[in-house]
Design a protein around this motif. Structure first.
Motif, mmCIF file in Angstrom:
data_model
loop_
_atom_site.group_PDB
_atom_site.id
_atom_site.type_symbol
_atom_site.label_atom_id
_atom_site.label_comp_id
_atom_site.label_asym_id
_atom_site.label_seq_id
_atom_site.Cartn_x
_atom_site.Cartn_y
_atom_site.Cartn_z
ATOM 1 N N PHE A 13 -4.462 11.933 -0.083
ATOM 2 C CA PHE A 13 -3.728 11.007 -0.959
ATOM 3 C C PHE A 13 -3.377 11.635 -2.301
ATOM 4 N N ASP A 14 -3.765 12.879 -2.489
ATOM 5 C CA ASP A 14 -3.525 13.506 -3.793
ATOM 6 C C ASP A 14 -2.110 14.072 -3.847
ATOM 7 N N VAL A 15 -1.140 13.142 -3.910
ATOM 8 C CA VAL A 15 0.266 13.534 -3.900
ATOM 9 C C VAL A 15 0.586 14.292 -5.186
ATOM 10 N N GLY A 16 1.178 15.459 -5.039
ATOM 11 C CA GLY A 16 1.506 16.269 -6.211
ATOM 12 C C GLY A 16 0.503 17.382 -6.443
ATOM 13 N N LEU A 17 -0.725 17.184 -5.993
ATOM 14 C CA LEU A 17 -1.759 18.223 -6.146
ATOM 15 C C LEU A 17 -2.511 18.365 -4.829
ATOM 16 N N ARG A 18 -1.775 18.629 -3.771
ATOM 17 C CA ARG A 18 -2.433 18.596 -2.467
ATOM 18 C C ARG A 18 -3.330 19.813 -2.271
ATOM 19 N N ASN A 19 -4.496 19.593 -1.730
ATOM 20 C CA ASN A 19 -5.484 20.645 -1.507
ATOM 21 C C ASN A 19 -6.105 20.592 -0.124
ATOM 22 N N SER A 70 2.210 15.387 -0.178
ATOM 23 C CA SER A 70 3.370 16.147 -0.601
ATOM 24 C C SER A 70 3.048 16.828 -1.919
ATOM 25 N N GLN A 71 3.500 18.070 -2.061
ATOM 26 C CA GLN A 71 3.224 18.773 -3.308
ATOM 27 C C GLN A 71 4.360 18.588 -4.305
ATOM 28 N N THR A 72 5.546 18.262 -3.782
ATOM 29 C CA THR A 72 6.724 18.211 -4.655
ATOM 30 C C THR A 72 7.002 16.825 -5.215
ATOM 31 N N ARG A 73 6.308 15.811 -4.725
ATOM 32 C CA ARG A 73 6.573 14.453 -5.200
ATOM 33 C C ARG A 73 5.438 14.018 -6.113
ATOM 34 N N ASP A 74 5.530 12.761 -6.641
ATOM 35 C CA ASP A 74 4.383 12.261 -7.379
ATOM 36 C C ASP A 74 3.914 10.942 -6.779
ATOM 37 N N LYS A 75 2.849 10.418 -7.385
ATOM 38 C CA LYS A 75 2.174 9.282 -6.753
ATOM 39 C C LYS A 75 3.020 8.017 -6.705
ATOM 40 N N ASP A 76 4.068 7.951 -7.526
ATOM 41 C CA ASP A 76 4.930 6.768 -7.512
ATOM 42 C C ASP A 76 5.696 6.654 -6.201
ATOM 43 N N ALA A 77 5.766 7.766 -5.468
ATOM 44 C CA ALA A 77 6.470 7.732 -4.187
ATOM 45 C C ALA A 77 5.674 6.979 -3.123
ATOM 46 N N LEU A 78 4.409 6.710 -3.399
ATOM 47 C CA LEU A 78 3.595 5.940 -2.459
ATOM 48 C C LEU A 78 3.868 4.454 -2.691
ATOM 49 N N THR A 79 4.386 3.783 -1.672
ATOM 50 C CA THR A 79 4.598 2.346 -1.843
ATOM 51 C C THR A 79 3.475 1.599 -1.152
ATOM 52 N N GLU A 80 3.183 0.448 -1.696
ATOM 53 C CA GLU A 80 2.118 -0.396 -1.157
ATOM 54 C C GLU A 80 2.355 -0.720 0.333
ATOM 55 N N GLU A 81 3.586 -1.144 0.655
ATOM 56 C CA GLU A 81 3.887 -1.547 2.039
ATOM 57 C C GLU A 81 3.865 -0.336 2.964
ATOM 58 N N VAL A 114 -10.148 9.262 7.478
ATOM 59 C CA VAL A 114 -10.873 9.642 6.265
ATOM 60 C C VAL A 114 -9.854 9.950 5.165
ATOM 61 N N CYS A 115 -9.846 9.127 4.104
ATOM 62 C CA CYS A 115 -8.850 9.282 3.042
ATOM 63 C C CYS A 115 -9.446 10.042 1.865
ATOM 64 N N ASP A 116 -8.807 11.148 1.516
ATOM 65 C CA ASP A 116 -9.242 11.944 0.373
ATOM 66 C C ASP A 116 -8.522 11.422 -0.869
ATOM 67 N N SER A 117 -9.279 10.777 -1.754
ATOM 68 C CA SER A 117 -8.668 10.145 -2.927
ATOM 69 C C SER A 117 -8.405 11.175 -4.022
ATOM 70 N N GLY A 158 -2.561 6.477 -7.165
ATOM 71 C CA GLY A 158 -2.979 7.230 -5.981
ATOM 72 C C GLY A 158 -4.373 6.849 -5.533
ATOM 73 N N ALA A 159 -5.292 6.798 -6.501
ATOM 74 C CA ALA A 159 -6.686 6.470 -6.182
ATOM 75 C C ALA A 159 -6.795 5.033 -5.677
ATOM 76 N N MET A 160 -6.028 4.132 -6.301
ATOM 77 C CA MET A 160 -6.063 2.726 -5.900
ATOM 78 C C MET A 160 -5.559 2.550 -4.470
#
Lengths: 272, 214
Positions: free
Chosen positions: A39-45, A89-100, A117-120, A127-129
């Protein structure tokens, strides 16, 4: 029945991604179908730690936004065929995650896997929420150190109020995973003791992962520590933790490195 | 005394900020509204009263209002702090029935889970009792006393609505800050010998007092 597990902490650098990979692999080793989701969009590891970074085509954001199918984005592990990675995704940010979108992806993952298993990401923002939102069980990763403990406390409060389960008035199952633990330093008072952390956080202990080089080595070679070096102290601690997660009753010990073989007796000390 | 300024929307926003900062500030205070020289119409005025009512601010009187604005359902006109209209002589009303104990009881809030870092429990109406610990970075704000059956590591702010008789009790004292009726002490100011012990704190002549309970 499929379970959604979130690995979270509030603070960064405490070992969420390492623990996600290690526990995900440990669960898959017993033949269960496991998906680890970054779930760490933008800083994927997570893809790096799992050694899947060279096979990423589509990612979580593509699936959330309907640009790719879940099956296209899931990467099967080369060592365990019941283990899959859904990279961020490494190129996007967390706002790209929609609730639905996240809700839809989680529902679909549930129908294919025994464990999701979700990596927060670190922090308490979007993102964390969203990573914790759909969880049935949570692992709170904490270092024996005051700032990490306070941040974990904050996250526990959010698990109890901001998750779907909490909003329905149900009990959110939470487990503490104490990582980077060094028994000698704790004894000398240079680190919080296990009892102190448990007293402050008051949630059940899932495992104690000793500080070890094996963890760093594992992430360097891109393989969960439970797979690459399953006899090392941290791997044994993670394997025990995974079994406790499945409800087994295993006595809590802090595994130590196995020493004292013939070779180490012969080459015990390096000459100056 | 509240003296609104134009534009009213901005003034209300400012007011909201203030009451958010000190929760319960207006809870039990009689408020006089001063609209002297304010260029508003009767309708604006009625709206203003309604907006204040929504915020649980009870306007007891209005100063400087055009008499035509005031009427049934509006607060009476006052000037210089004295009521200007003739009071109706109370007719021979029957005495009010005695309030029951339940009505008079001070409301209290019971929390049976640990209060986690970042959580804020605000209860200006009365006592707060926590069965569990209050974490570092958490805060309890109570109009009256605070009772913590656990470790207090965060902040406890008692008597927040101006009650100097409020007290703070806790089973294990590790607080970052305690305050009663606006007088506060941070961990650094506090007697180190009381750390880790059960304590109570109260005010005497505007001074914070603390003592071990056992």
């Amino acid at each position: 029945m499929s379970q959604v597990l979130v690995v979270t902490s509030g603070k960064g650098g405490v070992g969420k991604t390492t623990s996600t990979a290690a526990i995900g692999a440990a669960l898959a080793m017993s033949g269960q179908r496991v998906a680890v989701v970054d779930f760490d969009v933008g800083l994927r590891n997570l893809d790096l730690v799992m050694g899947a970074e060279r096979r990423v085509v589509y990612d979580l954001i593509n699936v959330v936004q309907g640009e790719a199918k879940l099956q296209q984005a899931l990467i099967r592990d080369k060592r365990l065929d019941t283990l899959y990675v859904l990279p961020a995704s490494q190129t996007r940010d967390k706002d790209a995650l929609t609730e639905e979108g996240v809700a839809r992806v989680m529902e679909e993952l549930r129908s294919h896997f025994d464990w999701v298993v979700c990596d927060s990401p670190a922090g308490i923002e979007r993102g964390a929420m969203l990573a914790m939102r759909h969880a049935d069980v949570a692992i709170v990763v904490t270092n024996p150190e005051v700032s990490s403990v306070r941040d974990s406390d904050r996250i526990i409060g959010m698990l109890d109020s901001k998750t779907l389960k909490a909003e329905k008035g149900e009990y959110m199952e939470k487990h503490l995973l104490l990582t980077r633990y060094d028994a000698t330093r704790a004894e000398r008072g240079q680190m919080l003791k296990v009892e102190d952390v448990l007293e402050i956080l008051s949630i059940p202990l899932l495992g104690i992962i000793p500080e070890s080089e094996a963890v760093l080595n594992a992430s360097n070679v891109g393989c969960p520590v439970t797979l690459v070096d399953s006899d090392s102290a941290p791997a044994r601690a993670y394997l025990d933790a995974a079994r406790r997660l499945e409800g087994e009753n295993i006595p809590m010990v802090v595994p130590s490195e196995r020493r004292g073989g013939l070779i180490s007796k012969l080459f015990g000390r390096r000459a100056a | 005394m509240l003296a609104p300024e134009l534009p009213l929307a901005d003034w209300l926003a400012e007011l909201d900020k203030l009451s958010k900062r000190s929760e319960g500030y207006f809870a039990s205070r009689p408020v006089i509204l001063d609209v002297t020289g304010l260029a508003i119409t009767k309708r604006d005025f009625a709206e203003l009263i309604a907006m204040l009512y929504e915020r649980e601010i009870k306007v007891m009187g209005v100063e400087g209002a055009d008499p035509s604005w005031l009427g049934f359902g509006m607060p009476p006109s006052v000037s210089g702090g004295k009521q200007t209209e003739i009071l109706h002589k109370p007719s021979a009303e029957p005495p009010k029935p005695q309030q029951s104990f339940a009505d008079r009881a001070i409301p209290s809030l019971l929390i049976e889970t640990p209060v986690r870092s970042g959580q804020s429990i605000i209860f200006p109406q009365g006592d707060v009792t926590v069965v569990g610990s209050v974490a570092s970075g958490a805060e309890i704000i109570a109009g009256n006393s605070i009772h913590i059956y656990g470790t207090l590591r965060g902040r406890a702010i008692a008597g927040s609505t101006g009650n100097a008789a409020a007290r703070i009790f806790c089973q294990k004292f590790e607080a970052e800050l305690i305050a009663i009726d606006g007088l506060y002490q941070t961990a650094d100011d506090l007697d180190a010998s009381l750390r880790g012990r059960p304590i109570q704190a109260w005010l005497e002549n505007d001074k914070m007092n603390m003592a071990a309970l056992a």
